[in-house]
Design an enzyme around this catalytic site. Structure first.
Site, PDB file in Angstrom:
ATOM      1  CB  ALA A 137      -1.525   0.178   0.889  1.00 27.52           C
ATOM      2  N   GLY A 184       4.231   3.473  -1.344  1.00 27.01           N
ATOM      3  CA  GLY A 184       4.278   3.634  -3.171  1.00 27.01           C
ATOM      4  C   GLY A 184       3.782   5.436  -3.011  1.00 27.01           C
ATOM      5  NE  ARG A 240      -0.450   7.760 -14.839  1.00 21.12           N
ATOM      6  CZ  ARG A 240      -0.692   6.593 -15.107  1.00 21.12           C
ATOM      7  NH1 ARG A 240      -0.479   5.681 -15.122  1.00 21.12           N
ATOM      8  NH2 ARG A 240      -2.055   7.008 -16.154  1.00 21.12           N
ATOM      9  CB  THR A 282       5.670  -3.889  -6.671  1.00 22.13           C
ATOM     10  OG1 THR A 282       6.650  -4.315  -8.146  1.00 22.13           O
ATOM     11  CG2 THR A 282       4.793  -3.033  -6.646  1.00 22.13           C
ATOM     12  CG  ASP A 287      -3.206  -0.594  -6.952  1.00 19.84           C
ATOM     13  OD1 ASP A 287      -3.065  -1.173  -7.156  1.00 19.84           O
ATOM     14  OD2 ASP A 287      -2.023   0.256  -8.055  1.00 19.84           O
TER      15      ASP A 287
HETATM   16  C1  UD1 Z   1       1.834  -3.144 -11.164  1.00 19.43           C
HETATM   17  C2  UD1 Z   1       2.985  -4.267 -11.550  1.00 19.43           C
HETATM   18  C3  UD1 Z   1       2.184  -4.626 -12.758  1.00 19.43           C
HETATM   19  C4  UD1 Z   1       0.624  -5.035 -12.739  1.00 19.43           C
HETATM   20  C5  UD1 Z   1      -0.505  -4.031 -12.593  1.00 19.43           C
HETATM   21  C6  UD1 Z   1      -1.417  -4.234 -11.682  1.00 19.43           C
HETATM   22  C7  UD1 Z   1       5.140  -4.543 -10.958  1.00 19.43           C
HETATM   23  C8  UD1 Z   1       6.748  -3.575 -11.303  1.00 19.43           C
HETATM   24  N1  UD1 Z   1       4.149  -3.563 -11.894  1.00 19.43           N
HETATM   25  O1  UD1 Z   1       1.923  -1.879 -11.758  1.00 19.43           O
HETATM   26  O2  UD1 Z   1       2.728  -5.486 -13.428  1.00 19.43           O
HETATM   27  O3  UD1 Z   1       0.117  -4.698 -14.087  1.00 19.43           O
HETATM   28  O4  UD1 Z   1       0.623  -3.686 -11.026  1.00 19.43           O
HETATM   29  O5  UD1 Z   1      -2.073  -3.545 -11.680  1.00 19.43           O
HETATM   30  O6  UD1 Z   1       4.838  -4.949  -9.570  1.00 19.43           O
HETATM   31  N2  UD1 Z   1       3.661  -0.096  -3.871  1.00 19.43           N
HETATM   32  C9  UD1 Z   1       4.640   0.215  -3.002  1.00 19.43           C
HETATM   33  N3  UD1 Z   1       5.635   0.342  -2.971  1.00 19.43           N
HETATM   34  C10 UD1 Z   1       6.290   0.682  -4.009  1.00 19.43           C
HETATM   35  C11 UD1 Z   1       5.426   0.942  -5.301  1.00 19.43           C
HETATM   36  C12 UD1 Z   1       4.320   0.092  -5.428  1.00 19.43           C
HETATM   37  O7  UD1 Z   1       3.998  -0.518  -2.064  1.00 19.43           O
HETATM   38  O8  UD1 Z   1       7.512   1.500  -4.335  1.00 19.43           O
HETATM   39  C13 UD1 Z   1       1.924  -0.899  -3.934  1.00 19.43           C
HETATM   40  C14 UD1 Z   1       1.212   0.035  -4.549  1.00 19.43           C
HETATM   41  O9  UD1 Z   1       0.839   1.079  -3.203  1.00 19.43           O
HETATM   42  C15 UD1 Z   1       0.507  -0.420  -4.865  1.00 19.43           C
HETATM   43  C16 UD1 Z   1       0.965  -1.189  -5.660  1.00 19.43           C
HETATM   44  O10 UD1 Z   1       2.812  -1.666  -4.977  1.00 19.43           O
HETATM   45  O11 UD1 Z   1      -0.497  -0.659  -4.507  1.00 19.43           O
HETATM   46  C17 UD1 Z   1       1.193  -1.827  -7.454  1.00 19.43           C
HETATM   47  O12 UD1 Z   1       2.589  -0.421  -7.922  1.00 19.43           O
HETATM   48  P1  UD1 Z   1       2.560   0.476  -8.658  1.00 19.43           P
HETATM   49  O13 UD1 Z   1       2.950   1.910  -8.499  1.00 19.43           O
HETATM   50  O14 UD1 Z   1       0.593   1.190  -8.374  1.00 19.43           O
HETATM   51  O15 UD1 Z   1       1.960  -0.142  -9.875  1.00 19.43           O
HETATM   52  P2  UD1 Z   1       1.803  -0.309 -12.011  1.00 19.43           P
HETATM   53  O16 UD1 Z   1       2.403   0.621 -12.130  1.00 19.43           O
HETATM   54  O17 UD1 Z   1       0.009  -0.055 -11.615  1.00 19.43           O
HETATM   55 CA    CA Z   2      -1.414   0.082 -10.060  1.00 13.86          CA
END
Ligand code: UD1
Ligand code: CA
Length: 448
Positions: free
Chosen positions: A12, A14, A18, A82, A106
């Protein structure tokens, strides 16, 4: 054979930039509940141990503890991707012996049955990747598969070649692992990619290179929706509503124009309920069997007991308890008040902080004056009482059983049972006055 224990790590943190919002992304709401709340509630329903990777925001911790008390919370202060996020929960991974499922906070619409299918796929596979085919693949990681349909890698949108971008099968975000040591697998991920992030998705390629097998598990696009923008938030809301309306109808409610009825994550609707167009049901609403909700009502935190009828244009606020067979009509607002069996308030009234006894009648324009600018006070209307139109009941005040209150009264003192109370200026009549008045003014005009 007993199932191995399961740890669910919910991500949760990140940046969520956007969303263009001061609120952390995962606290935005779908159907009256935060994205995080949806995912935690579903995760909790599996009975697994839970760990949350949270951004450094108090509100996220509070929300997590409200939904899943006692959840292990790990802070990720810098959003490095992630993969790094899952490692932020390393103490939980170390303590745990068994399967690990990573969920994204998300993506709020994932269903319990889907999680169970993912976990089931770990029988005979090291990884299970939730997959879907979105109408628009932009932004999603593409699944690269071999001839046997096993996933060999996940390529993030920003790193994918033209050919890879044409792949329709995408990563929904949920990945389940049955590997001896997930932490050391994750530590082999690098950040040599378009975003300079540690992608969890790279764990697939690394695991496959070690001879492990990853299988895709399909779900619908609606269920997989990941929310990065407000437009996607609205799409998730629409998908949730479509599902909730279908469930309500399946359970025996008639929705005349389903696409105009808004439900919440916890709305409970009985059988043979009719809901007319343009009705909004916020959180905490319980609608029992046989209730009718006429058009254009706004209802939050209210219970409507069997056979009640409300609306059109009624507003029910938290703590409204509408008894069996009660009628609440147009432009009536009810807050923190109980209307007992068969009571009626058919037009234009405010009923706040009170009780209306069984069979009592509240006339048009009645106001429960519950607030003096500092405190709220209670109004109690006894059973079978009749409150005439345009009456102000100044709380605290009690109208006895079967009492009458004359129209236009301002009532500040308790009224005894079966009494008549009048609290208005005494009416006066002067016979012939109007005729004389007209006569006098008419004469003056002809003279002038
Ligand atoms: C991610 C996936 C993508 C997938 C998509 C589905 C990765 C690299 N990519 O992309 O393959 O198709 O979700 O919706 O995993 N988060 C953290 N810490 C971080 C970054 C993110 O906790 O450092 C959490 C965010 O809060 C979010 C989730 O991880 O809930 C996904 O991160 P987000 O940046 O939304 O990834 P996408 O670019 O959507
Ligand atoms: Ca996402």
């Amino acid at each position: 054979m007993s199932k191995p224990p399961l740890l669910i790590v919910v991500l949760a943190a990140g940046k969520g930039v956007r969303m263009a919002s001061a609120t952390p992304k995962v606290l935005h709401q779908v159907a009256g509940r935060s994205l995080l709340g949806h995912v935690l509630a579903t995760a909790q329903a599996t009975g697994a141990d839970l760990a949350l990777v949270a951004p450094p925001a108090e509100a996220v911790r509070v929300e997590a503890a409200r939904i899943a008390p006692g959840i292990g919370i790990f802070e990720q202060s810098r959003a490095l991707g992630t993969g790094a996020a899952v490692l932020a929960a390393e103490p939980a991974l170390r303590r745990h012996r068994g399967d690990v499922l990573v969920l994204f906070a998300d993506a709020p619409l994932i269903e319990l049955a889907t999680i169970e299918r993912l976990i089931g796929t770990l029988q005979g596979n090291a990884l299970a990747v939730l997959a879907f085919e979105p109408a628009d693949t932009t932004g999603y990681g593409r699944l690269i598969a071999d001839d046997a349909g096993n996933v060999t890698a996940i390529r993030e949108h920003g790193d994918a070649s033209e050919d890879e971008r044409r792949l329709r099968l995408c990563n929904a975000g949920a990945i389940a692992f049955r590997v001896g040591d997930l932490a050391s697998l994750l530590r082999r991920i690098t950040n040599a990619n378009a975003k300079g992030e540690y992608y969890l998705t790279d764990a697939v390629e690394i695991a496959v290179a070690q001879g492990l097998r990853a299988r895709p598990v399909m779900c619908t696009p609606a269920e997989a929706l990941g929310i990065n923008t407000r437009a996607q938030l609205a799409e998730a809301e629409a998908a949730f509503q479509a599902r909730a309306r279908r469930q309500a109808m399946h359970a025996g409610a008639t929705l005349i124009a389903p696409e105009t009825v808004w439900l919440s994550f916890d709305t409970r609707i009985g059988r043979d309920v009719t809901i007319e167009p343009n009705v909004f049901l916020g959180p905490g609403v319980v609608i029992e069997d046989g209730v009718q909700i006429l058009a254009n009502c706004h209802i939050i935190g209210a219970r409507l007991r069997a056979g009640a009828r409300v609306g059109p244009f009624a507003r029910l606020r938290p703590g409204a308890d509408i008894g069996g067979g009660v009628h609440v009509g147009n432009f009536v607002e009810v807050k923190n008040a109980t209307l007992e069996e068969g009571a009626k308030a058919n037009h234009l009234a405010y009923i706040g902080d009170g009780r209306v006894g069984a069979g009592a009648n509240i006339g048009a324009g009645t106001i429960f004056c519950n607030y003096d600018g500092f405190n709220k006070a209670f109004t109690d209307v006894g059973k079978g009482a009749f409150v005439g139109s345009n009456t102000a009941l100044v709380a605290p005040v009690k109208i006895g059983d079967g009492a009458y209150v004359g129209s236009g009264s301002v009532i500040t003192k308790d009224v005894a049972a079966d009494a008549l109370a009048l609290g208005r200026a005494r009416e006066e009549q002067r016979h012939g006055w109007a005729a004389k008045f007209r006569d006098r003014l008419g004469r003056r005009r002809t003279q002038g």
